[in-house]
Design an enzyme around this catalytic site. Structure first.
Site, PDB file in Angstrom:
ATOM      1  N   ASN A 130     -11.131  14.361  -2.875  1.00  0.00           N
ATOM      2  CA  ASN A 130      -9.738  14.724  -2.675  1.00  0.00           C
ATOM      3  C   ASN A 130      -9.110  15.059  -4.029  1.00  0.00           C
ATOM      4  OD1 ASN A 130      -8.720  12.206  -3.878  1.00  0.00           O
ATOM      5  ND2 ASN A 130      -9.601  11.268  -2.035  1.00  0.00           N
ATOM      6  N   ASP A 172     -12.250   8.707   3.656  1.00  0.00           N
ATOM      7  CA  ASP A 172     -12.403   7.983   4.925  1.00  0.00           C
ATOM      8  C   ASP A 172     -13.806   8.156   5.511  1.00  0.00           C
ATOM      9  OD1 ASP A 172      -9.773   6.967   5.047  1.00  0.00           O
ATOM     10  OD2 ASP A 172      -9.046   8.926   5.690  1.00  0.00           O
ATOM     11  N   LYS A 195     -30.839  20.381  -2.319  1.00  0.00           N
ATOM     12  CA  LYS A 195     -29.686  21.252  -2.136  1.00  0.00           C
ATOM     13  C   LYS A 195     -29.810  22.036  -0.834  1.00  0.00           C
ATOM     14  CE  LYS A 195     -27.234  25.153  -4.187  1.00  0.00           C
ATOM     15  NZ  LYS A 195     -27.215  26.151  -5.283  1.00  0.00           N
ATOM     16  N   PRO A 228     -16.504   2.202   4.532  1.00  0.00           N
ATOM     17  CA  PRO A 228     -15.910   0.865   4.641  1.00  0.00           C
ATOM     18  C   PRO A 228     -14.421   0.908   4.335  1.00  0.00           C
ATOM     19  CG  PRO A 228     -17.275   1.038   2.673  1.00  0.00           C
ATOM     20  CD  PRO A 228     -17.540   2.264   3.482  1.00  0.00           C
ATOM     21  N   ILE A 240     -11.774  -0.717   2.624  1.00  0.00           N
ATOM     22  CA  ILE A 240     -11.656  -1.719   1.558  1.00  0.00           C
ATOM     23  C   ILE A 240     -10.376  -2.531   1.714  1.00  0.00           C
ATOM     24  CG2 ILE A 240     -11.550  -2.070  -0.935  1.00  0.00           C
ATOM     25  CD1 ILE A 240     -13.108   0.570  -1.247  1.00  0.00           C
ATOM     26  N   LEU A 241      -9.258  -1.849   1.946  1.00  0.00           N
ATOM     27  CA  LEU A 241      -7.971  -2.541   2.059  1.00  0.00           C
ATOM     28  C   LEU A 241      -7.979  -3.540   3.217  1.00  0.00           C
ATOM     29  CD1 LEU A 241      -5.019  -2.955   1.286  1.00  0.00           C
ATOM     30  CD2 LEU A 241      -4.448  -0.944   2.681  1.00  0.00           C
ATOM     31  N   PHE A 258      -1.923   1.509  -0.679  1.00  0.00           N
ATOM     32  CA  PHE A 258      -1.176   2.758  -0.848  1.00  0.00           C
ATOM     33  C   PHE A 258      -1.341   3.593   0.410  1.00  0.00           C
ATOM     34  CE2 PHE A 258      -0.424   1.561  -5.051  1.00  0.00           C
ATOM     35  CZ  PHE A 258       0.360   2.511  -5.708  1.00  0.00           C
ATOM     36  N   LYS A 274       0.469   1.441   9.046  1.00  0.00           N
ATOM     37  CA  LYS A 274      -0.695   1.072   8.240  1.00  0.00           C
ATOM     38  C   LYS A 274      -0.535  -0.336   7.696  1.00  0.00           C
ATOM     39  CE  LYS A 274      -3.504   2.670   4.324  1.00  0.00           C
ATOM     40  NZ  LYS A 274      -3.738   3.751   3.331  1.00  0.00           N
ATOM     41  N   LYS A 308      -3.503  -2.921   8.664  1.00  0.00           N
ATOM     42  CA  LYS A 308      -4.448  -3.377   7.638  1.00  0.00           C
ATOM     43  C   LYS A 308      -4.319  -4.866   7.349  1.00  0.00           C
ATOM     44  CE  LYS A 308      -5.875   0.889   6.687  1.00  0.00           C
ATOM     45  NZ  LYS A 308      -7.245   1.372   6.876  1.00  0.00           N
TER      46      LYS A 308
END
Length: 397
Positions: free
Chosen positions: A208, A276, A286, A303, A305-306, A323, A337, A341
């Site tokens: 990203n 994600d 390749k 996974p 994490i948060l 975040f 969220k 979470k």
């Protein structure tokens, strides 16, 4: 923080003593005065001349030096410093410290002091893991001795594991924290930052646009308040801050493992923009264009994490902050969220293209807690970090 501070540096015998030469240089670069003490075993690895030349100061070596001891030099040495640092700290010297022995200059001054002491252990992995050493570690910690390291890595003896002396900059950061009077002194905080790169094949990956600037600023702000910061960062565009322990990772899976390894912690700030999804089975070669059509990529979920850290049954940090980078319905999505979470706070921001926030120098965030949503004005990412660090300090007080 280190300008004009007096650091009494004890260098004991071990191959890691060569790192102490670089440590002296790093400390003097920051304006510290370094008074070196070299054990007899330490002289087998570094010379008094090299230590003295780098420190710009006489090297103290002998408990029975007639000139130095005419005025009880070992007591004066031990009490005139702002901090005593032992790097490397061998298993032998740690055992002397734990047992209250004083049979040479180094062990005597360590016993005759009420100055704070920080040690950087260095030894063979089996020596570090031996029950006797572990008992000594617990004794020293109970006595208020600070530790930095040891790290995992290859040993000079050819073995691998915990026992490598911490790197000089890591020790400098620990010295900075030890001398800090900030509100987060004594607190350990994990900060994740940057993007993750999820490989498709050896040359392509999913990522990203995160630069890592906000997470880096947060780590810097927390360290400035005296926190011990474990900085777990993906491949960011900005360099990591000084004064933190940097753990570089690439994928979400690696970041998850690094965070779990960094526990326990008083707080955790998950500022990284973690992918994600990942390709379920990344190609080892390749991918080539073919006339048969486009390649089919099968995805798997990374996974969370948060959520994993927020919902831990035991060992959960006292404060967990996530975040939420959103492009639509920012507050509603971030609030959902927050509930989903199980974290304590969510820092929400609008990263739609028009805001120029992702990869930019400014941020416009809303802090979401159980008390509701608190919008902050648009400001520089460094200012967002400073404000968040102050709130964290208040929450952990």
């Amino acid at each position: 923080m280190l300008a004009s501070k007096r650091i009494l540096l004890v260098i004991s015998g071990g191959i890691a003593a060569f790192k102490s030469l670089d440590l002296i240089r790093r400390l003097r670069e920051r304006g510290a005065h370094v008074i070196p003490v070299l054990t007899r075993a330490g002289e087998e690895f570094v010379t008094p001349l090299s230590v003295s030349a780098l420190a710009g100061h006489k090297v103290f070596r002998d408990l029975f030096d007639l000139t130095d001891e005419a005025e009880m030099g070992h007591i004066e040495l031990s009490r005139s410093a702002d901090l005593i640092v032992v790097a490397p700290a061998t298993a032998n010297l740690m055992a002397k410290m734990a047992g209250g022995m004083a049979d040479d200059l180094a062990s005597t001054l360590l016993l005759a002091t009420d100055t704070p002491v920080l040690i950087a252990p260095a030894m063979n992995v089996r020596m570090w893991q031996h029950p006797a050493t572990q008992r000594n570690i617990e004794t020293l910690k109970a006595d208020g001795i600070g530790f930095v390291g040891p790290d995992d890595g290859d040993m000079a003896c050819g073995e691998y594991g915990p026992g490598r002396m911490a790197e000089p900059l890591e020790i400098v950061a620990a010295i900075d924290r030890a001398l800090s009077d900030g509100p987060l002194k004594g607190k350990r905080v994990i900060v994740t930052s940057g993007p993750t790169h999820e490989p498709i094949d050896p040359v392509r990956y999913i990522a990203n646009r995160s630069s890592g600037a906000q997470g880096t600023a947060i780590a810097h702000a927390l360290a400035s308040l005296g926190a011990e910061v474990m900085f777990v960062t993906g491949p960011a565009d900005v360099p990591p801050p000084e004064g933190v322990t940097v753990v570089p990772v690439e994928t979400a899976g690696q970041m998850m493992q690094a965070v779990q390894t960094a526990l326990p912690a008083d707080a955790a700030v998950f500022a990284a923009a973690v992918a994600d999804w990942r390709v379920a089975s990344a190609n080892t070669s390749k991918l080539k264009k073919t006339k048969g059509g486009l390649p089919v990529l099968e995805f798997a979920e990374n996974p969370d994490i948060l959520a994993t850290i927020s919902q831990m049954d035991t060992g959960r940090p006292g404060l967990v902050i996530g975040f939420a980078a959103e492009t639509d319905d920012v507050i509603a999505n971030a609030t959902a969220k927050h509930a989903r979470k199980g974290c304590d706070w969510i820092v929400a921001n609008d990263v739609s293209h028009a805001t120029a926030i992702m990869g930019g120098l400014e941020n416009h965030v809303t802090l979401i807690t159980n008390d509701g949503a608190e919008e902050w004005p648009r400001m520089a990412k460094a200012d967002v970090a400073a404000r968040l660090a102050e709130r964290i300090a208040q929450a952990l007080a």
